[in-house]
Design an enzyme around this catalytic site. Sequence first.
Site, PDB file in Angstrom:
ATOM      1  N   HIS A  64     120.640 -73.943  24.692  1.00 30.56           N
ATOM      2  CA  HIS A  64     120.624 -73.144  25.428  1.00 30.56           C
ATOM      3  C   HIS A  64     119.637 -72.085  24.573  1.00 30.56           C
ATOM      4  CE1 HIS A  64     124.202 -75.701  26.702  1.00 30.56           C
ATOM      5  NE2 HIS A  64     124.824 -75.067  25.905  1.00 30.56           N
ATOM      6  N   HIS A  94     120.516 -65.013  18.304  1.00 29.02           N
ATOM      7  CA  HIS A  94     119.891 -65.439  19.420  1.00 29.02           C
ATOM      8  C   HIS A  94     118.978 -65.203  20.751  1.00 29.02           C
ATOM      9  CE1 HIS A  94     123.645 -65.116  21.375  1.00 29.02           C
ATOM     10  NE2 HIS A  94     122.644 -64.974  22.496  1.00 29.02           N
ATOM     11  N   HIS A  96     117.746 -64.635  24.396  1.00 28.50           N
ATOM     12  CA  HIS A  96     117.003 -64.991  26.155  1.00 28.50           C
ATOM     13  C   HIS A  96     116.077 -64.524  25.682  1.00 28.50           C
ATOM     14  CE1 HIS A  96     121.166 -65.577  26.486  1.00 28.50           C
ATOM     15  NE2 HIS A  96     121.612 -64.697  25.424  1.00 28.50           N
ATOM     16  N   GLU A 106     118.709 -60.272  29.845  1.00 27.93           N
ATOM     17  CA  GLU A 106     119.212 -60.356  30.594  1.00 27.93           C
ATOM     18  C   GLU A 106     119.704 -58.996  31.134  1.00 27.93           C
ATOM     19  OE1 GLU A 106     122.432 -62.981  27.891  1.00 27.93           O
ATOM     20  OE2 GLU A 106     121.576 -63.790  29.444  1.00 27.93           O
ATOM     21  N   HIS A 119     120.638 -61.240  20.659  1.00 28.77           N
ATOM     22  CA  HIS A 119     121.734 -60.506  21.100  1.00 28.77           C
ATOM     23  C   HIS A 119     122.800 -60.648  19.175  1.00 28.77           C
ATOM     24  CE1 HIS A 119     121.969 -61.327  25.298  1.00 28.77           C
ATOM     25  NE2 HIS A 119     121.928 -60.358  24.506  1.00 28.77           N
ATOM     26  N   THR A 199     127.132 -63.849  28.005  1.00 29.55           N
ATOM     27  CA  THR A 199     126.527 -64.509  28.958  1.00 29.55           C
ATOM     28  C   THR A 199     126.278 -65.947  29.373  1.00 29.55           C
ATOM     29  OG1 THR A 199     124.718 -64.187  27.721  1.00 29.55           O
ATOM     30  CG2 THR A 199     125.545 -62.145  29.058  1.00 29.55           C
TER      31      THR A 199
HETATM   32  C1  LIG Z   1     135.072 -70.105  22.253  1.00 31.20           C
HETATM   33  C2  LIG Z   1     133.832 -70.665  21.815  1.00 31.20           C
HETATM   34  C3  LIG Z   1     132.546 -69.505  21.992  1.00 31.20           C
HETATM   35  C4  LIG Z   1     131.368 -69.809  22.029  1.00 31.20           C
HETATM   36  C5  LIG Z   1     130.704 -68.453  22.572  1.00 31.20           C
HETATM   37  C6  LIG Z   1     129.090 -68.482  21.837  1.00 31.20           C
HETATM   38  C7  LIG Z   1     128.104 -67.077  22.715  1.00 31.20           C
HETATM   39  C8  LIG Z   1     128.460 -66.690  21.679  1.00 31.20           C
HETATM   40  C9  LIG Z   1     127.344 -65.349  22.443  1.00 31.20           C
HETATM   41  C10 LIG Z   1     126.853 -65.071  23.503  1.00 31.20           C
HETATM   42  S1  LIG Z   1     125.742 -63.728  24.422  1.00 31.20           S
HETATM   43  N1  LIG Z   1     124.533 -64.612  25.045  1.00 31.20           N
HETATM   44  O1  LIG Z   1     127.012 -63.416  24.961  1.00 31.20           O
HETATM   45  O2  LIG Z   1     125.163 -62.809  23.115  1.00 31.20           O
HETATM   46  C11 LIG Z   1     127.377 -66.166  24.123  1.00 31.20           C
HETATM   47  C12 LIG Z   1     127.651 -67.304  23.965  1.00 31.20           C
HETATM   48 ZN   LIG Z   2     122.615 -64.265  23.876  1.00 30.88          ZN
END
Ligand SMILES: CCCCCCc1ccc(S(N)(=O)=O)cc1
Ligand SMILES: [Zn+2]
Length: 261
Positions: A64, A94, A96, A106, A119, A199
């Site tokens: 992803h 990470h 996007h 985002e 992020h 997100t």
């Molecule tokens: C219970 C496991 C949860 C894994 C969550 C992994 C995750 C971390 C950060 C974001 S983000 N894009 O909102 O920063 C999305 C997903």
């Molecule tokens: Zn993110």
Amino acid sequence: MNGNHWGYSKENGPDVWHKNYPVALGSRQSPIDIPRQVSHDPSLGPIVLDYDHCTSINISNNGHSVVVNFDDTDDRSVIHGGPLENPYRLKQFHFHWGGKGCDGSEHTVAGNSYASELHLVHWNAVKYQSFDQAATAPDGLAVVGIFLETGDDHRWLHTITDAMYMVKYKGSVTDFKGFNPKCLLPSNLHFWTYLGSLTTPPLHESVTWILLKEPIVVSEKQLGKFRLVLFTGEEEDQRLRMENNFRTPQPLKGRRIRSSN
Ligand SMILES: CCCCCCc1ccc(S(N)(=O)=O)cc1
Ligand SMILES: [Zn+2]
């Protein structure tokens, strides 16, 4: 959408995530659009990022995004201050991003998107025993969002873009030690903050969002290297370029957004 193989295509993307993750229609979903006028909260102190004894471990492609993972077994890399009542421990960061010539942030600001969004994901290790446990709690996570706009080369981003070819395929991981994300911060740490969610699935409503107002500048060439990465694994016959891995802004549903100075 078979199984929980969510993604960013028409058949498994953001518009159908609610089928397997009903919280997608919840009351504190992210990202959001930041309106032009946001209430200024003088009681909001500065956000402090204590990343000095940095503990990056590896860089990986989870199908992803491209993720840099940190050792979160102690408080060596934490953020505190701003809207936060506890220190939050850095777990990973990470990105996007969009496709060739189109934006991929985002969050948006007064309806405008940026080329990409970084992020930095942290969890409340004072109140919770693990990231996974914190990820389901309303005050469990704090994510610092940094906008990327295109212009000159970013002098430190190349260490990440140079490692991208090593994580071309979904499921690949490679060593990435000693990287301090402090080098990715803009000069000014003024921010907007609001209560939101992850997100991507599982979309847990557990994130205190801290969005820095000042974007960092990276070159088109550096962004282009993000797009060498694939959504798909080495064994898959379909090779899908990783791009446009962003969710669009969600309804505010009466939430308050606060601005630091
Ligand atoms: C219970 C496991 C949860 C894994 C969550 C992994 C995750 C971390 C950060 C974001 S983000 N894009 O909102 O920063 C999305 C997903
Ligand atoms: Zn993110």
